[in-house]
Design a protein around this motif. Structure first.
Motif, PDB file in Angstrom:
ATOM      1  N   TRP A 316      -7.768   7.578  -1.310  1.00  0.00           N
ATOM      2  CA  TRP A 316      -7.272   6.567  -0.376  1.00  0.00           C
ATOM      3  C   TRP A 316      -6.950   7.226   0.955  1.00  0.00           C
ATOM      4  N   THR A 317      -7.185   6.484   2.035  1.00  0.00           N
ATOM      5  CA  THR A 317      -6.778   6.929   3.367  1.00  0.00           C
ATOM      6  C   THR A 317      -6.187   5.743   4.114  1.00  0.00           C
ATOM      7  N   LYS A 318      -5.321   6.063   5.092  1.00  0.00           N
ATOM      8  CA  LYS A 318      -4.748   5.032   5.961  1.00  0.00           C
ATOM      9  C   LYS A 318      -5.068   5.405   7.395  1.00  0.00           C
ATOM     10  N   ASN A 319      -5.814   4.532   8.062  1.00  0.00           N
ATOM     11  CA  ASN A 319      -6.250   4.784   9.441  1.00  0.00           C
ATOM     12  C   ASN A 319      -6.967   6.122   9.552  1.00  0.00           C
ATOM     13  N   GLY A 320      -7.738   6.474   8.492  1.00  0.00           N
ATOM     14  CA  GLY A 320      -8.500   7.712   8.498  1.00  0.00           C
ATOM     15  C   GLY A 320      -7.708   8.946   8.136  1.00  0.00           C
ATOM     16  N   GLN A 321      -6.424   8.811   7.809  1.00  0.00           N
ATOM     17  CA  GLN A 321      -5.574   9.941   7.471  1.00  0.00           C
ATOM     18  C   GLN A 321      -5.095   9.811   6.027  1.00  0.00           C
ATOM     19  N   PRO A 322      -4.716  10.928   5.380  1.00  0.00           N
ATOM     20  CA  PRO A 322      -4.185  10.836   4.009  1.00  0.00           C
ATOM     21  C   PRO A 322      -2.924   9.982   3.950  1.00  0.00           C
ATOM     22  N   LEU A 323      -2.676   9.378   2.791  1.00  0.00           N
ATOM     23  CA  LEU A 323      -1.520   8.496   2.629  1.00  0.00           C
ATOM     24  C   LEU A 323      -0.232   9.299   2.543  1.00  0.00           C
ATOM     25  N   ASP A 324       0.862   8.656   2.991  1.00  0.00           N
ATOM     26  CA  ASP A 324       2.202   9.223   2.830  1.00  0.00           C
ATOM     27  C   ASP A 324       2.702   8.819   1.446  1.00  0.00           C
ATOM     28  N   THR A 325       2.711   9.763   0.517  1.00  0.00           N
ATOM     29  CA  THR A 325       3.081   9.440  -0.862  1.00  0.00           C
ATOM     30  C   THR A 325       4.546   9.030  -0.993  1.00  0.00           C
ATOM     31  N   LYS A 326       5.384   9.317   0.006  1.00  0.00           N
ATOM     32  CA  LYS A 326       6.764   8.862  -0.059  1.00  0.00           C
ATOM     33  C   LYS A 326       6.877   7.358   0.165  1.00  0.00           C
ATOM     34  N   ARG A 327       5.932   6.806   0.887  1.00  0.00           N
ATOM     35  CA  ARG A 327       5.978   5.384   1.189  1.00  0.00           C
ATOM     36  C   ARG A 327       5.049   4.573   0.280  1.00  0.00           C
ATOM     37  N   VAL A 328       3.863   5.119  -0.037  1.00  0.00           N
ATOM     38  CA  VAL A 328       2.837   4.375  -0.779  1.00  0.00           C
ATOM     39  C   VAL A 328       2.515   5.123  -2.064  1.00  0.00           C
ATOM     40  N   ASN A 329       2.506   4.398  -3.166  1.00  0.00           N
ATOM     41  CA  ASN A 329       2.147   4.970  -4.458  1.00  0.00           C
ATOM     42  C   ASN A 329       0.771   4.451  -4.876  1.00  0.00           C
ATOM     43  N   ILE A 330      -0.058   5.364  -5.423  1.00  0.00           N
ATOM     44  CA  ILE A 330      -1.395   5.018  -5.903  1.00  0.00           C
ATOM     45  C   ILE A 330      -1.471   5.368  -7.390  1.00  0.00           C
ATOM     46  N   ARG A 331      -1.871   4.389  -8.199  1.00  0.00           N
ATOM     47  CA  ARG A 331      -2.075   4.615  -9.636  1.00  0.00           C
ATOM     48  C   ARG A 331      -3.485   4.154  -9.972  1.00  0.00           C
ATOM     49  N   SER A 332      -4.318   5.097 -10.491  1.00  0.00           N
ATOM     50  CA  SER A 332      -5.725   4.796 -10.770  1.00  0.00           C
ATOM     51  C   SER A 332      -6.009   4.992 -12.252  1.00  0.00           C
ATOM     52  N   SER A 333      -6.846   4.105 -12.793  1.00  0.00           N
ATOM     53  CA  SER A 333      -7.306   4.208 -14.173  1.00  0.00           C
ATOM     54  C   SER A 333      -8.824   4.286 -14.167  1.00  0.00           C
ATOM     55  N   ASP A 334      -9.428   4.078 -15.347  1.00  0.00           N
ATOM     56  CA  ASP A 334     -10.888   4.114 -15.430  1.00  0.00           C
ATOM     57  C   ASP A 334     -11.536   2.891 -14.798  1.00  0.00           C
TER      58      ASP A 334
END
Length: 590
Positions: A316-334
């Motif tokens: 994931w990217t935001k505006n072409g930059q890596p996400l701030d994990t303190k603000r946004v959480n990403i959980r991915s499965s199969d």
């Protein structure tokens, strides 16, 4: 030197007799088969003295039969390459006379040992088969036979042979050039052992046409190019089979025609031979394909499904930059990836891009997240002009639009006397307005609210100026009247009436009084002021006076009085209240 051939005149007298004795019956049907061309030299006479040869036959004539010791089957004379096929007759056993040079070459006459064959009797000669082939090998045999007989060839006859015309020389063909390089080479599919490629035809093919394509491969890091197709490939698609899993191959295609090989077209990168069971694909939900709007403080929980095998790598990217994990959480499965924000803030707005990748294949999807809130009030509001019953207002947009566009404004007015605010315009899109139908002589205040998708701003901007609607035309002067004196002493307009009640049942005493100023009312029982006794309830509204006696007992009966008093006098009214015992049935008394 060979001796001259005998002149034909010496044998002129003997020729008819010998012809009659030695001429056999013509037998065209029993003609012997012609001997091969190589037998002609053997049948020729070896001794020039026994049979002086006549001059070599000219073109179109057949040579005379030589004398022989023993009778042999006739041999076909060598046919000249330029002359037509001739007919032959078997020779006599002992022929000593040469053939007349002037005799026609197409027929031969059998003769005795001393009689020359006269050319004047062609009709007695049996015809040989006309189908005797004029083989190319017979020409050298005839020349050899002529040489053995030591007869010089007629030079003039040789010179008279016609020469064959030569065909015209064709023009040289145009130079053959190779085609241009094939176009648009890319990988269509691949698995553990093969790679399928596809390309387009060269832009320039040329006059030589296109014979096919050669597909060449080599391992990454080397330049050992090898062709994988034994025959030229006609179509623009090819499957490179029997490869080793895990190898990285460089692939190129060459077009071939009569002019040679074209420049090659190669893949930009080496291809890894490994199966891709399912290419990755992001299944972006329909409601996320447009701008997703949420309020400040809301919880964001977005699920984006995808497909791919083996399990794709999700980024994931935001505006072409890596996400701030303190603000946004990403959980991915199969099968899906979840973007989660516990408490949304305006700084979380932006373009989020999701990428799924399997080996060399990837897929991307973007979503726009917009966090909004209520706007601030307009920056300023002012009264521009006042005329008649109208007021002109102007204001400026708010400095904070709540992270979304302003959709309108709401204008309110208030009369200075009452101070109550009323809405005169709402969902108004312009930055100026005219307020009409105001009341003459009143003074008004105005304020303006901002509005966006989230609603109306909490605060409003109030204009500093006030608008006073002045009177116009004739000035009104009210008439002067002498003020009337309405003061009077208290007077009861309705008197109290006697009442009777039962023990335990509440009752009311009513009367009405007037006076100016408003008189003070006082209730009494048996000339004693009741006061604030909770057993009684005293009410006086608009001159109506009432006294409620709650659950009266045996001792609540008596004379009740109502006294009204003001500065101008007093008045009193009275009544009698009787409290009775409830009736008891006779059965209960016994």
């Amino acid at each position: 030197m060979p001796s001259k051939p005998a002149p034909i005149k010496k044998a002129a007298g003997k020729e008819p007799a010998k012809k009659q004795e030695a001429a056999p019956e013509p037998a065209p049907e029993a003609a012997p088969e012609p001997a091969p061309a190589e037998a002609a030299p053997e049948a020729a006479p070896a001794e020039a003295e026994a049979a002086p040869a006549e001059a070599a036959p000219a073109e179109g004539e057949a040579p005379a039969a030589p004398p022989a010791e023993e009778p042999k089957p006739p041999t076909p004379p060598p046919a000249d390459a330029a002359a037509p096929a001739t007919e032959e007759t078997p020779a006599a056993a002992a022929t000593e006379a040469p053939t007349d040079a002037a005799a026609p070459a197409t027929e031969e006459t059998p003769a005795t040992a001393e009689a020359p064959a006269d050319a004047a009797a062609p009709e007695e000669t049996p015809a040989a088969p006309a189908e005797a082939p004029a083989d190319a090998a017979a020409a050298p045999a005839a020349e050899e036979a002529a040489a053995v007989s030591e007869a010089p060839a007629d030079a003039e006859a040789a010179e008279a042979a016609p020469e064959e015309p030569k065909p015209p020389t064709p023009p040289p063909p145009p130079p053959k050039e190779p085609t241009s390089a094939p176009l648009d080479l890319f990988v269509e599919d691949k698995n553990d052992t093969s790679v399928s490629i596809i390309w387009s035809q060269p832009e320039i093919v040329g006059h030589s046409g296109l014979d096919g394509y050669t597909i060449e491969v080599c391992k990454d890091g080397t330049e050992d190019w090898k062709a994988v197709n034994e025959e030229l490939q006609k179509s623009c698609r090819y499957v490179i089979k029997n490869q080793t899993t895990g190898d990285r191959l460089k692939i190129r295609v060459v077009a071939v025609n009569a002019g040679g090989r074209s420049p090659p077209v190669a893949l930009p990168e080496a291809v890894l031979v490994k199966e891709v069971a399912d290419r990755p694909k992001v299944r972006l939900p329909r409601f996320l394909r447009q701008r997703y709007v949420a309020n400040v403080g809301a919880k964001i929980n977005l699920t984006i499904p995808f497909t791919g095998k083996p399990k794709p790598v999700v980024t994931w990217t935001k505006n072409g930059q890596p996400l701030d994990t303190k603000r946004v959480n990403i959980r991915s499965s199969d099968r899906d990836s979840i973007l989660f924000i516990r408490t949304a803030e305006r700084e979380d707005s932006g373009v989020y891009e999701m990428c799924v990748k399997v080996e060399d294949f990837d897929d991307k999807a973007s979503l726009i997240l917009q966090i909004v809130e209520l706007p601030g009030p307009p920056a300023s509001v002012k009264i521009v002009d006042t005329w008649g019953f109208n007021v002109a207002l102007e204001w400026t947009p708010p400095t904070d639009n709540g992270n979304t566009e302003i959709t309108g404004y709401t204008i309110q007015k208030a009369d200075k006397k009452t101070g109550d605010w009323f809405t005169v315009l709402e969902h108004y899109h312009r930055l100026n307005a005219t307020i009409s139908d105001l009341i003459m002589g009143n003074t008004y205040k105005f304020k303006v609210f901002s509005e966006n998708k989230c609603g109306i701003s909490e605060d409003a901007t109030i204009a500093k100026e006030e608008a006073k609607i002045l009177k116009t035309g004739i000035e009104y002067k009210p008439p002067e009247y002498k003020e009337h004196d309405f003061s009077e002493p208290p007077k009861f307009t309705t008197n109290l009436t006697d009442r009777a009640t039962t023990v335990g049942y509440s009752t009311k005493l009513l009367c009405s009084v007037r006076g100016s100023p408003k008189p003070k009312v006082q209730w009494m029982k048996n000339q004693m002021i009741i006061g604030d006794d909770p057993k009684y309830r005293q009410i006086c509204v608009q001159g109506i006076c009432s006294l409620e006696i709650r659950r009266p007992g045996n001792f609540d009966g008596g004379v009740y009085s109502c006294k009204a008093k003001n500065d101008h006098g007093e008045a009193t009214v009275s009544c009698k209240l009787e409290v009775k015992q409830p009736a008891v049935p006779d059965a209960e008394k016994k």
